[in-house]
Design a protein around this motif. Sequence first.
Motif, mmCIF file in Angstrom:
data_model
loop_
_atom_site.group_PDB
_atom_site.id
_atom_site.type_symbol
_atom_site.label_atom_id
_atom_site.label_comp_id
_atom_site.label_asym_id
_atom_site.label_seq_id
_atom_site.Cartn_x
_atom_site.Cartn_y
_atom_site.Cartn_z
ATOM 1 N N LEU A 19 -6.485 0.912 4.283
ATOM 2 C CA LEU A 19 -5.150 0.323 4.294
ATOM 3 C C LEU A 19 -4.797 -0.008 5.741
ATOM 4 O O LEU A 19 -4.777 0.888 6.594
ATOM 5 C CB LEU A 19 -4.144 1.314 3.698
ATOM 6 C CG LEU A 19 -2.674 0.912 3.778
ATOM 7 C CD1 LEU A 19 -2.416 -0.420 3.077
ATOM 8 C CD2 LEU A 19 -1.794 2.007 3.171
ATOM 9 N N ARG B 81 -10.552 3.305 -0.009
ATOM 10 C CA ARG B 81 -9.847 2.084 0.369
ATOM 11 C C ARG B 81 -9.417 2.182 1.837
ATOM 12 O O ARG B 81 -9.114 3.271 2.336
ATOM 13 C CB ARG B 81 -8.592 1.933 -0.511
ATOM 14 C CG ARG B 81 -7.735 0.710 -0.227
ATOM 15 C CD ARG B 81 -6.633 0.591 -1.272
ATOM 16 N NE ARG B 81 -7.186 0.444 -2.613
ATOM 17 C CZ ARG B 81 -7.553 -0.714 -3.150
ATOM 18 N NH1 ARG B 81 -7.411 -1.830 -2.467
ATOM 19 N NH2 ARG B 81 -8.044 -0.761 -4.365
ATOM 20 N N VAL C 254 -4.269 -14.289 8.442
ATOM 21 C CA VAL C 254 -5.033 -14.455 7.201
ATOM 22 C C VAL C 254 -6.290 -15.279 7.455
ATOM 23 O O VAL C 254 -7.363 -14.989 6.903
ATOM 24 C CB VAL C 254 -4.146 -15.060 6.082
ATOM 25 C CG1 VAL C 254 -3.768 -16.507 6.372
ATOM 26 C CG2 VAL C 254 -4.838 -14.949 4.727
ATOM 27 N N ILE D 290 -0.393 -4.081 9.506
ATOM 28 C CA ILE D 290 -0.590 -5.030 10.604
ATOM 29 C C ILE D 290 0.740 -5.671 10.979
ATOM 30 O O ILE D 290 1.516 -6.064 10.113
ATOM 31 C CB ILE D 290 -1.569 -6.144 10.177
ATOM 32 C CG1 ILE D 290 -2.939 -5.539 9.832
ATOM 33 C CG2 ILE D 290 -1.703 -7.201 11.261
ATOM 34 C CD1 ILE D 290 -3.892 -6.522 9.187
ATOM 35 N N ILE D 291 0.956 -5.773 12.269
ATOM 36 C CA ILE D 291 2.100 -6.547 12.774
ATOM 37 C C ILE D 291 1.539 -7.726 13.571
ATOM 38 O O ILE D 291 0.617 -7.554 14.376
ATOM 39 C CB ILE D 291 2.989 -5.673 13.704
ATOM 40 C CG1 ILE D 291 3.618 -4.505 12.933
ATOM 41 C CG2 ILE D 291 4.061 -6.526 14.383
ATOM 42 C CD1 ILE D 291 4.753 -4.857 12.007
ATOM 43 N N SER E 192 -6.656 -3.107 1.683
ATOM 44 C CA SER E 192 -5.289 -3.584 1.399
ATOM 45 C C SER E 192 -4.542 -3.732 2.714
ATOM 46 O O SER E 192 -4.867 -3.058 3.705
ATOM 47 C CB SER E 192 -4.546 -2.597 0.498
ATOM 48 O OG SER E 192 -5.139 -2.557 -0.777
ATOM 49 N N PHE E 193 -3.543 -4.593 2.682
ATOM 50 C CA PHE E 193 -2.801 -4.891 3.910
ATOM 51 C C PHE E 193 -1.299 -4.731 3.672
ATOM 52 O O PHE E 193 -0.780 -5.139 2.631
ATOM 53 C CB PHE E 193 -3.064 -6.329 4.362
ATOM 54 C CG PHE E 193 -4.524 -6.632 4.568
ATOM 55 C CD1 PHE E 193 -5.137 -6.354 5.778
ATOM 56 C CD2 PHE E 193 -5.283 -7.194 3.546
ATOM 57 C CE1 PHE E 193 -6.489 -6.632 5.972
ATOM 58 C CE2 PHE E 193 -6.629 -7.471 3.730
ATOM 59 C CZ PHE E 193 -7.241 -7.186 4.939
ATOM 60 N N ILE E 194 -0.641 -4.156 4.642
ATOM 61 C CA ILE E 194 0.829 -4.200 4.672
ATOM 62 C C ILE E 194 1.158 -5.010 5.915
ATOM 63 O O ILE E 194 0.900 -4.563 7.043
ATOM 64 C CB ILE E 194 1.434 -2.788 4.746
ATOM 65 C CG1 ILE E 194 1.097 -2.020 3.464
ATOM 66 C CG2 ILE E 194 2.946 -2.862 4.943
ATOM 67 C CD1 ILE E 194 1.592 -0.583 3.462
ATOM 68 N N PHE E 195 1.663 -6.196 5.695
ATOM 69 C CA PHE E 195 1.753 -7.162 6.784
ATOM 70 C C PHE E 195 3.196 -7.386 7.226
ATOM 71 O O PHE E 195 4.060 -7.704 6.401
ATOM 72 C CB PHE E 195 1.125 -8.480 6.327
ATOM 73 C CG PHE E 195 1.132 -9.547 7.389
ATOM 74 C CD1 PHE E 195 0.530 -9.339 8.623
ATOM 75 C CD2 PHE E 195 1.746 -10.769 7.165
ATOM 76 C CE1 PHE E 195 0.540 -10.311 9.605
ATOM 77 C CE2 PHE E 195 1.765 -11.749 8.147
ATOM 78 C CZ PHE E 195 1.162 -11.519 9.369
ATOM 79 N N ASN E 196 3.420 -7.254 8.507
ATOM 80 C CA ASN E 196 4.720 -7.511 9.142
ATOM 81 C C ASN E 196 5.881 -6.817 8.444
ATOM 82 O O ASN E 196 6.959 -7.384 8.288
ATOM 83 C CB ASN E 196 4.985 -9.019 9.250
ATOM 84 C CG ASN E 196 4.425 -9.568 10.564
ATOM 85 O OD1 ASN E 196 3.713 -8.864 11.271
ATOM 86 N ND2 ASN E 196 4.753 -10.799 10.884
ATOM 87 N N ARG E 197 5.614 -5.619 8.003
ATOM 88 C CA ARG E 197 6.683 -4.819 7.402
ATOM 89 C C ARG E 197 7.007 -3.677 8.372
ATOM 90 O O ARG E 197 6.100 -2.992 8.841
ATOM 91 C CB ARG E 197 6.251 -4.259 6.051
ATOM 92 C CG ARG E 197 7.421 -3.714 5.265
ATOM 93 C CD ARG E 197 7.041 -3.366 3.852
ATOM 94 N NE ARG E 197 6.674 -4.530 3.056
ATOM 95 C CZ ARG E 197 6.702 -4.568 1.732
ATOM 96 N NH1 ARG E 197 7.096 -3.513 1.056
ATOM 97 N NH2 ARG E 197 6.331 -5.630 1.068
ATOM 98 N N LYS F 251 -13.020 -1.831 -0.352
ATOM 99 C CA LYS F 251 -11.749 -2.500 -0.685
ATOM 100 C C LYS F 251 -10.738 -2.283 0.440
ATOM 101 O O LYS F 251 -10.597 -1.165 0.952
ATOM 102 C CB LYS F 251 -11.185 -1.914 -1.984
ATOM 103 C CG LYS F 251 -12.051 -2.211 -3.193
ATOM 104 C CD LYS F 251 -11.644 -1.362 -4.379
ATOM 105 C CE LYS F 251 -11.987 0.098 -4.163
ATOM 106 N NZ LYS F 251 -11.877 0.924 -5.364
#
Lengths: 100, 616
Positions: free
Chosen positions: B447, B445, B460, B450-451, B476-481, B474
Amino acid sequence: MVDAAPAPDAALEIARLTARVERLERLLAARSRLLRDLTPELCMDDLVNLSRLSSGRPPLARAAFGLSDWRETTALTAGDVEATMEQLWRSLRPRDREEE
Amino acid sequence: MTPRKATVLVLAWNRWDLTKRCLDSLGRTDLSGAEVLVVDNGSTDETPKALEAYRWLRVIRNPTNLGFVRGNNAGIAAADPESDIVLLNNDLELTQKDWLQRLRAAAHSREDAGIVGCRLRLPDGRLLHAGAYILPDTCWGQQLGSLEKDIGQYPGLREVEGIVFACAYVRREVIRAIGGLSEDYRSYFEDTDYSLAARARGFKTFVAGDVTLVHEEHGSTSGDPRTFMQIFQKSRETFRRKWGKALEARYGREVFWQSIMNFPTGYASSCREILRALDRQGVRVTYRYVYGPGTPFPVAEPESNGDYLLDSIRIRPAPAKPPIAVVYGQGDVFCQNRGRLKVGFTMLEVNGFPRDWARQASQMDEVWVPTEFNRQGFLAAGLKRPIHKIPLGVDPDYFHPGIQGHPNPSGEFVFLSNFEWGERKEPWLLLKAFNDVFRAAEPVRLLCKIINKDPSVRVVDEIRRLELKESGGKISFIFNREFPYYQLGSFYRSADCYVSAGRGEGWDMPLIEAMACGLPTIATDWGAHTEFAHAGNGYPLRARGTIPAVAKCPYYEGFSWADPDPEHLRFLLRHVYENREEAKARGATAAREVVEKWTWAHAAAKVIARLDALGG
């Protein structure tokens, strides 16, 4: 001193409350059973939200890790690495099972 | 050689519940070569009676509560005069079986070691203490790592200015040299006082990072906050009288630093680290914010970032005309430099510098850049002033292979990338390449953290336009965290490989942090980070050449940056996935090299060398 026997009205109220407690306990047991049965099938976020909905509370906002549940924003949210990673990995479990 | 005997001295005053928990946990640890001595400091609860049941320890009883200092001194006087002393608070819980053996080994691992403490953790899992420092400005001791989640920071044996004496292993040589704790104090400050007194006699204080005990802080004095404050303030004044001048003497140099530190920017976070490192190495820094109204970033700086040391530095009075001033920021604020000798310290992600930056740089006595890449950029801009390389760094206390990660329990191999969305980071390349090269059914995967703060960009939509395949790799995104900076090592340790496939870097802090954590890395083989990232410690991603740097950033206009090769990126992703042992070995090499060459201590040493050269 020994307490006197409850008055007839009080006895009725006790019986009513006892029955109510028993009914709530049965409902709680049924709900626990349902959640236990669903545990292997749902990710933790869905399980928590199902539990909340079934007790009349609103669902929690879902953590977005994919395009389908993306929430576009320019605001930054503070997060904890451990909690975020656990959320992320949990959110992936059902999809993985389907893929298998 | 037989290890030296140790006397473990537990001071107890009432609160039998705490003492019982402490002794019970102590009894379950390896106490070979040690005697346990409980000093009952005049307890009026069940403590005296209850102690009778503990036949494996010795008890001495003070008729009244003598306080922490005199209570412990009574114990030291009663101990075997040949033994080392281990002071232990009764509100500690010992959860590590070999804690004593490790402390003893640390204390005798170096001739100059006099006092050794350990990491202390609160019952809720937060770190409480990993050593202490005390600034002459305030004479208020501060604990390292305090109240951070314990992720394994501060490993190994580290020299510190002081430790809290909730747990202190003191070698007999120190006691012979300076005696017991100073009775100038009833409680508080006696520990730092003792460390400073030991240092004056040539004995250093360390923290053994491989020992962690659980501490319910102030368990023995939690009853009355007013009493606590009265004792504390009295001790603080005594300490200031005794050690104020000695603490001032820790600073052998001064520098006036004009920069940015209380914003979430790269310059700000690196500024914070440089200032900490300079302070540790004896440079008294005064600081002023270099941006604000009338500058390219006309925003006032928040007054605090919650860091005691940095907040203290920030409010120190600044000289009107400092002998040496360093502006650390973009080159278009070099003109703000207020020093008699002026230094401008900057970097950029393309192969040159804007004309205005070069003009302002030419007004400096010298210019600092982190890498050869930027030195060449200034030379290309025609700068005639001396240019020196002052690398940035990494804090190995927070970024190392032992930091606790949270890998995917499914066992998936995880590639990680951490970036701000935009042209420079070229995220489309990585997303497409990864999605192309892997199949969804493979246990791997990507990961992406992203900011995006640009309201004109919908991330998006830009990702959707890539038409990534459902059947492909595959993602996954961790967005603006935003994660707390100190936890980022934990984030990197949750992955197996770090990817930085952008077009240009002025340093690439996330890359070097991931390397410090022992991750193999794939990084574009062009830009500043080639100073520390190479084929021996990672996987350089070929650039097909350079292309015009087209982006929203006005500083890039007219310059070039890299054009990373998508085919080579696909190859490297697959190669790392299929050659994990090789990749791990390169990650381990990277971690070693970072500690050897690229820490903030190294950076500060280079700053100091330049300050000395300028001053001399």
